[in-house]
Design an enzyme around this catalytic site. Structure first.
Site, PDB file in Angstrom:
ATOM      1  N   GLN A 107       4.547   9.035   7.373  1.00  0.00           N
ATOM      2  CA  GLN A 107       3.646   9.962   6.686  1.00  0.00           C
ATOM      3  C   GLN A 107       4.088  11.398   6.924  1.00  0.00           C
ATOM      4  OE1 GLN A 107      -0.329   8.960   7.957  1.00  0.00           O
ATOM      5  NE2 GLN A 107      -0.366   7.075   6.766  1.00  0.00           N
ATOM      6  N   ARG A 133      -7.714  -3.448   9.153  1.00  0.00           N
ATOM      7  CA  ARG A 133      -6.780  -4.352   9.858  1.00  0.00           C
ATOM      8  C   ARG A 133      -7.436  -4.984  11.096  1.00  0.00           C
ATOM      9  NH1 ARG A 133      -2.549  -3.544   6.527  1.00  0.00           N
ATOM     10  NH2 ARG A 133      -1.988  -1.409   6.071  1.00  0.00           N
ATOM     11  N   LYS A 145       0.837  -1.210   0.000  1.00  0.00           N
ATOM     12  CA  LYS A 145       0.000   0.000   0.000  1.00  0.00           C
ATOM     13  C   LYS A 145       0.869   1.257   0.000  1.00  0.00           C
ATOM     14  CE  LYS A 145      -2.885   0.803   3.646  1.00  0.00           C
ATOM     15  NZ  LYS A 145      -2.702   2.165   4.197  1.00  0.00           N
ATOM     16  N   LYS A 151      -4.799   5.640  14.505  1.00  0.00           N
ATOM     17  CA  LYS A 151      -4.914   4.968  13.206  1.00  0.00           C
ATOM     18  C   LYS A 151      -6.382   5.026  12.744  1.00  0.00           C
ATOM     19  CE  LYS A 151      -0.620   4.083  12.808  1.00  0.00           C
ATOM     20  NZ  LYS A 151       0.163   4.819  11.819  1.00  0.00           N
ATOM     21  N   ARG A 197       2.970   5.928  -3.239  1.00  0.00           N
ATOM     22  CA  ARG A 197       4.125   6.746  -3.631  1.00  0.00           C
ATOM     23  C   ARG A 197       4.396   6.647  -5.126  1.00  0.00           C
ATOM     24  NH1 ARG A 197       4.128   5.658   1.606  1.00  0.00           N
ATOM     25  NH2 ARG A 197       5.447   6.769   3.101  1.00  0.00           N
ATOM     26  N   ARG A 224      -8.814  12.171  12.397  1.00  0.00           N
ATOM     27  CA  ARG A 224      -7.384  11.895  12.563  1.00  0.00           C
ATOM     28  C   ARG A 224      -6.580  13.195  12.526  1.00  0.00           C
ATOM     29  NH1 ARG A 224      -5.818   6.792   9.003  1.00  0.00           N
ATOM     30  NH2 ARG A 224      -3.926   6.989  10.250  1.00  0.00           N
ATOM     31  N   ASP A 234       1.591  -1.319  11.842  1.00  0.00           N
ATOM     32  CA  ASP A 234       0.296  -1.754  11.299  1.00  0.00           C
ATOM     33  C   ASP A 234      -0.003  -3.222  11.614  1.00  0.00           C
ATOM     34  OD1 ASP A 234      -0.167   0.749  10.250  1.00  0.00           O
ATOM     35  OD2 ASP A 234       0.616   0.258   8.271  1.00  0.00           O
ATOM     36  N   SER A 241       6.947   8.747  12.334  1.00  0.00           N
ATOM     37  CA  SER A 241       5.875   8.613  11.341  1.00  0.00           C
ATOM     38  C   SER A 241       6.402   8.850   9.931  1.00  0.00           C
ATOM     39  CB  SER A 241       4.755   9.615  11.631  1.00  0.00           C
ATOM     40  OG  SER A 241       3.943   9.769  10.490  1.00  0.00           O
TER      41      SER A 241
HETATM   42  C1  S3P Z   1       2.333   4.738   6.194  1.00  0.00           C
HETATM   43  C2  S3P Z   1       2.896   5.044   7.398  1.00  0.00           C
HETATM   44  C3  S3P Z   1       2.345   4.571   8.670  1.00  0.00           C
HETATM   45  C4  S3P Z   1       1.368   3.420   8.494  1.00  0.00           C
HETATM   46  C5  S3P Z   1       0.422   3.663   7.372  1.00  0.00           C
HETATM   47  C6  S3P Z   1       1.159   3.863   6.073  1.00  0.00           C
HETATM   48  C7  S3P Z   1       2.956   5.286   4.981  1.00  0.00           C
HETATM   49  O1  S3P Z   1       1.669   5.634   9.284  1.00  0.00           O
HETATM   50  O2  S3P Z   1       0.661   3.189   9.686  1.00  0.00           O
HETATM   51  O3  S3P Z   1      -0.447   2.546   7.224  1.00  0.00           O
HETATM   52  O4  S3P Z   1       2.644   4.794   3.868  1.00  0.00           O
HETATM   53  O5  S3P Z   1       3.783   6.196   5.100  1.00  0.00           O
HETATM   54  P1  S3P Z   1       2.457   6.706  10.207  1.00  0.00           P
HETATM   55  O6  S3P Z   1       3.487   7.307   9.355  1.00  0.00           O
HETATM   56  O7  S3P Z   1       1.467   7.722  10.634  1.00  0.00           O
HETATM   57  O8  S3P Z   1       3.002   5.899  11.332  1.00  0.00           O
END
Ligand code: S3P
Length: 421
Positions: A162, A381, A19, A335, A24, A119, A308, A160
């Site tokens: 993200q 999940r 995913k 999450k 990306r 969130r 995750d 994180s």
């Molecule tokens: C992800 C980063 C994770 C993960 C999410 C996907 C990503 O989140 O839990 O399912 O693709 O960068 P966080 O960066 O908030 O931990």
């Protein structure tokens, strides 16, 4: 949905594409100068949201069945969306888009489903505002007024990927250098892909440096299977009697393999073989067999490497002898749902000896549990982890909403029951 209980599981599966890498590949392909072919793209709801958002910004993306073709517009070729960008259930789409949109010469609005609107986005909008970004609100809907950005030297407050990626993406547009210091190493798919595309990016341990970049060279992407999806079968194969599952073509980027380390520490019989590199990402096949599991302690730098997978690791802990302690996992609270609360509440329904803590949970495993009417909280999940928990419960179980698995694993239940022997 009634959860069918299987006697034993045997066979071979290939899980859908990763995913994080699928998101990306579309985003960076859209920003590249030219055409990107993506093989193995995950057609889950989250990644389809990413495609939809970029189409709304004038990027042509063709789905050819086998592969996806992204006709990149270049870093400065996105067009102002005429409508609100809808990110559905996808935190990755929402947060990464913030980083890209902050430096555009137009304004945009982003929103998502009820879960996304709860969130926190301040973790992204705050560092971006230090770069000069102008973003209204800390929860969706976010209104992003595109503007000129400048580099920053930023120490992250959460582990994180993200947040890190949003800053990296903004850094491509910012004047000067952007330096990010991570507190723990999180998944580095963005850094790997951008490096291969010729971006001005360098990684040194926990520090990422990004410079203003004029051009991204398109790079065809082969997306490996998602280890976060493989995780359900790693646990299933280990807990079920007389069982063996082979999982082909799984991404084993070291920032993602915490599940393997933990399951091995719990005594799982797992082998990883045919290791190779595909599209810049380490990939392998793996096999897992019936195992006698024991409890373990999980915390610290391991957490971002399996964040995750914690709900399904909790299910493994239920069938492990002794105590499992999960700590430093407060990120689970934000999450798709509060996964600490959700795991504890649902597992308790089945009679599991489980206690919620501030930053995780404690499970006393190895006891008999019973079936229950489980809630998934619309969290993919949770749904898949509960289906696994139910396998060894005495009596039947149900899931209130199983369709949410489509977010990351459409076809999960076909693969799951297809293994029954
Ligand atoms: C992800 C980063 C994770 C993960 C999410 C996907 C990503 O989140 O839990 O399912 O693709 O960068 P966080 O960066 O908030 O931990």
């Amino acid at each position: 949905m009634l959860i069918h209980k299987m006697k034993r599981v045997q066979g071979e599966i290939t899980v859908p594409g990763d995913k994080s890498i699928s998101h990306r590949a579309v985003m960076l392909g859209a920003l590249a100068d030219g055409i990107t072919h993506i093989n193995g793209f995950l057609r889950g709801a989250d990644c389809l949201s990413t495609i939809d958002c970029f189409r709304k910004m004038g990027v042509r993306i063709d789905d050819n069945g086998d592969s996806l073709t992204v006709h990149g517009n270049g870093l400065h070729g996105l067009r102002a969306p005429k409508v609100t960008l809808y990110t559905g259930n996808s935190g990755t789409t929402t947060r990464l888009l913030c980083g890209i949109l902050a430096g555009q010469p137009f304004d945009a609005e982003i929103t998502g489903d009820a879960s996304i609107c709860k969130r926190p986005m301040g973790r992204v909008t705050k560092p971006l505002s230090l770069m000069g970004a102008d973003i209204e609100n800390e929860y969706c809907p976010l209104i992003i007024h595109g503007t000129k950005l400048h580099g920053i030297d930023y120490s992250m407050t959460v582990a994180s990927a993200q947040v890190k990626t949003a800053i990296i993406l903004a850094g491509l547009y910012a004047e000067g250098e952007t330096v990010i210091h991570e507190i723990e190493k999180s998944r580095d798919h963005t850094e790997l892909m951008l490096g291969a595309m010729g971006a001005d990016i360098a990684v040194d341990g926990l520090t990422v440096r990004v410079g203003k970049t004029d051009r991204l060279a398109p790079q065809d992407v082969t997306v490996p299977g998602d280890i976060s999806s493989a995780a359900f079968f790693i646990v299933l194969g280990a807990i079920m009697p007389d069982s063996e599952i082979t999982i082909k073509n799984v991404g084993i980027n070291p920032t993602r393999t915490g599940i393997i380390d933990v399951m091995k520490a719990m005594g799982a019989d797992i082998s990883v073989f045919n290791e190779r590199t595909e599209g810049g990402e380490p990939t392998a096949d793996m096999a897992v067999r019936t195992s006698s599991l024991h409890g373990t302690e999980i915390g610290g730098a391991l957490i971002p490497r399996l964040i995750d997978e914690l709900p399904v690791i909790a299910a493994a802990a239920v069938f492990a002898n002794g105590k499992t302690v999960i700590r430093d996992a407060q990120e689970l609270k934000i999450k798709e749902t509060n996964r600490i609360r959700a795991v504890v509440d649902e597992f308790k329904k089945a009679g599991v000896d489980i206690t919620e803590t501030d930053d995780g949970m404690i499970i006393n495993g190895g006891r008999t549990i019973h079936g229950a009417e489980f809630s998934t909280y619309g969290d993919h999940r949770m749904a898949m982890s509960l289906a696994i928990l139910a396998q060894l419960a005495e009596g039947g179980s149900t899931l209130d909403d199983a369709s949410c698995v489509d977010v990351s694993y459409p076809g999960f239940f076909d693969d799951f029951y297809g293994l029954e022997k």
